[in-house]
Design an enzyme around this catalytic site. Sequence first.
Site, PDB file in Angstrom:
ATOM      1  N   ARG A 199       0.809  -1.212   0.000  1.00 48.05           N
ATOM      2  CA  ARG A 199       0.000   0.000   0.000  1.00 48.05           C
ATOM      3  C   ARG A 199       0.848   1.271   0.000  1.00 48.05           C
ATOM      4  O   ARG A 199       1.904   1.318   0.616  1.00 48.05           O
ATOM      5  CB  ARG A 199      -0.918  -0.003   1.235  1.00 48.05           C
ATOM      6  CG  ARG A 199      -1.903  -1.166   1.237  1.00 48.05           C
ATOM      7  CD  ARG A 199      -2.468  -1.405   2.619  1.00 48.05           C
ATOM      8  NE  ARG A 199      -3.440  -2.499   2.631  1.00 48.05           N
ATOM      9  CZ  ARG A 199      -3.115  -3.779   2.819  1.00 48.05           C
ATOM     10  NH1 ARG A 199      -1.855  -4.138   3.020  1.00 48.05           N
ATOM     11  NH2 ARG A 199      -4.058  -4.710   2.811  1.00 48.05           N
ATOM     12  N   HIS A 218       3.387 -12.932  -4.703  1.00 48.64           N
ATOM     13  CA  HIS A 218       2.192 -12.872  -3.857  1.00 48.64           C
ATOM     14  C   HIS A 218       1.502 -14.243  -3.772  1.00 48.64           C
ATOM     15  O   HIS A 218       0.275 -14.336  -3.859  1.00 48.64           O
ATOM     16  CB  HIS A 218       1.222 -11.822  -4.404  1.00 48.64           C
ATOM     17  CG  HIS A 218       0.283 -11.248  -3.389  1.00 48.64           C
ATOM     18  ND1 HIS A 218      -0.670 -12.004  -2.749  1.00 48.64           N
ATOM     19  CD2 HIS A 218       0.152  -9.986  -2.903  1.00 48.64           C
ATOM     20  CE1 HIS A 218      -1.364 -11.234  -1.929  1.00 48.64           C
ATOM     21  NE2 HIS A 218      -0.875 -10.003  -1.992  1.00 48.64           N
ATOM     22  N   ASP A 220      -2.399  -9.139   8.675  1.00 50.39           N
ATOM     23  CA  ASP A 220      -2.147  -8.414   7.432  1.00 50.39           C
ATOM     24  C   ASP A 220      -1.110  -7.359   7.773  1.00 50.39           C
ATOM     25  O   ASP A 220      -1.379  -6.159   7.753  1.00 50.39           O
ATOM     26  CB  ASP A 220      -3.428  -7.791   6.883  1.00 50.39           C
ATOM     27  CG  ASP A 220      -3.262  -7.296   5.443  1.00 50.39           C
ATOM     28  OD1 ASP A 220      -2.170  -7.475   4.881  1.00 50.39           O
ATOM     29  OD2 ASP A 220      -4.220  -6.725   4.884  1.00 50.39           O
ATOM     30  N   GLU A 224       4.898 -12.603   1.764  1.00 54.88           N
ATOM     31  CA  GLU A 224       5.403 -11.731   0.708  1.00 54.88           C
ATOM     32  C   GLU A 224       6.681 -11.027   1.152  1.00 54.88           C
ATOM     33  O   GLU A 224       6.631 -10.070   1.931  1.00 54.88           O
ATOM     34  CB  GLU A 224       4.344 -10.694   0.347  1.00 54.88           C
ATOM     35  CG  GLU A 224       2.956 -11.250   0.114  1.00 54.88           C
ATOM     36  CD  GLU A 224       1.893 -10.186   0.307  1.00 54.88           C
ATOM     37  OE1 GLU A 224       2.089  -9.045  -0.184  1.00 54.88           O
ATOM     38  OE2 GLU A 224       0.881 -10.461   0.973  1.00 54.88           O
TER      39      GLU A 224
END
Length: 333
Positions: free
Chosen positions: A77, A174, A233, A298
Amino acid sequence: MSRENFGTTATGLPVERITLDNGVLRASILTFGATLQDLRLHGLDRSLTLGSPRVADYEPGGPLLHFGSIAGPVANRISGATAGLDGQTLTFEPNGAGGHALHGGKAGLGRKVWTVEKMTPTFLLLSTTAADGEGGFPGNRRVEAEFALSDAAAMTLTLRAGTDAPTLVNLTNHSYWNLSPDPTFHLHELKIDADAYLPTDADAMVTGEILAVDGTPFDFRTARVLSEGDTLDHNFCLARRRGALAHAVSLTSPDGVGMEMATTEPGVQIYDGRHLPRQGVPGLGGRSYGPRAGVAIETQLWPDAPNNPDFPSARLDPGQAWEQITRFRFILP
């Protein structure tokens, strides 16, 4: 080694699947997104990664978008879908929760059909390009993804990037992993060699803080069993900068199948796959993928690095060599 047609994209572009095999490990990679579609140990009748036999599942709007692909040009992000670079404000597609940019948006590398540059029974080199301004990122860029199987049950992924103008780059594979035949990754043991993690807000955006894992649910320095109570996350801080290849993560299934990951990257994002639909998505080998069917691991730079000067830098300049290496080693019980 095999090279076969895998179908066509919604825009009519042909997609190939290349399968590498060294007699111990077999890996199938799609030219769409440089996607690791299937990975199997000989003697074990299941894929260790989540994948689909259909191109449409990987495309925008499909349930497996980003599964196994190379995410970038800036993975993860970017807050507010903007970042500064050399006095300029770069603007990106606000495609993530909270209006943030996620994985490059419509211009993401995981949505491109890559070119096969070289292949052998145990080696594959793919490449793609991104034009200056594409997705809001400056510079004409070239990216390579190199998959190599060793004599042992190991696959090494090397990513490289170059640019003709200062730009931002953060790439990752990913893939989602479930080493067991079970419908979720629960009861897998996870170990992460990280003393710190990045806390996030309600939109999974990092706050800019760097916190010690001591006494928190994010302390995986000693392997522990994953369960429904683990909501993940988050970026785990392996180092302050890219360095030599070093062990980072271990994942072990309830029946003893293991994966050891080593990387040059300073961070690893762990995501629990909670977004998958409850009714399930048809996957490989007749399996159905529902919420938490696989865990994404990741290796990458830290998220929102362009807006956090204390984080490892995502800047790439012309003539600068950019390379990251991640090695996946698999263990049968």
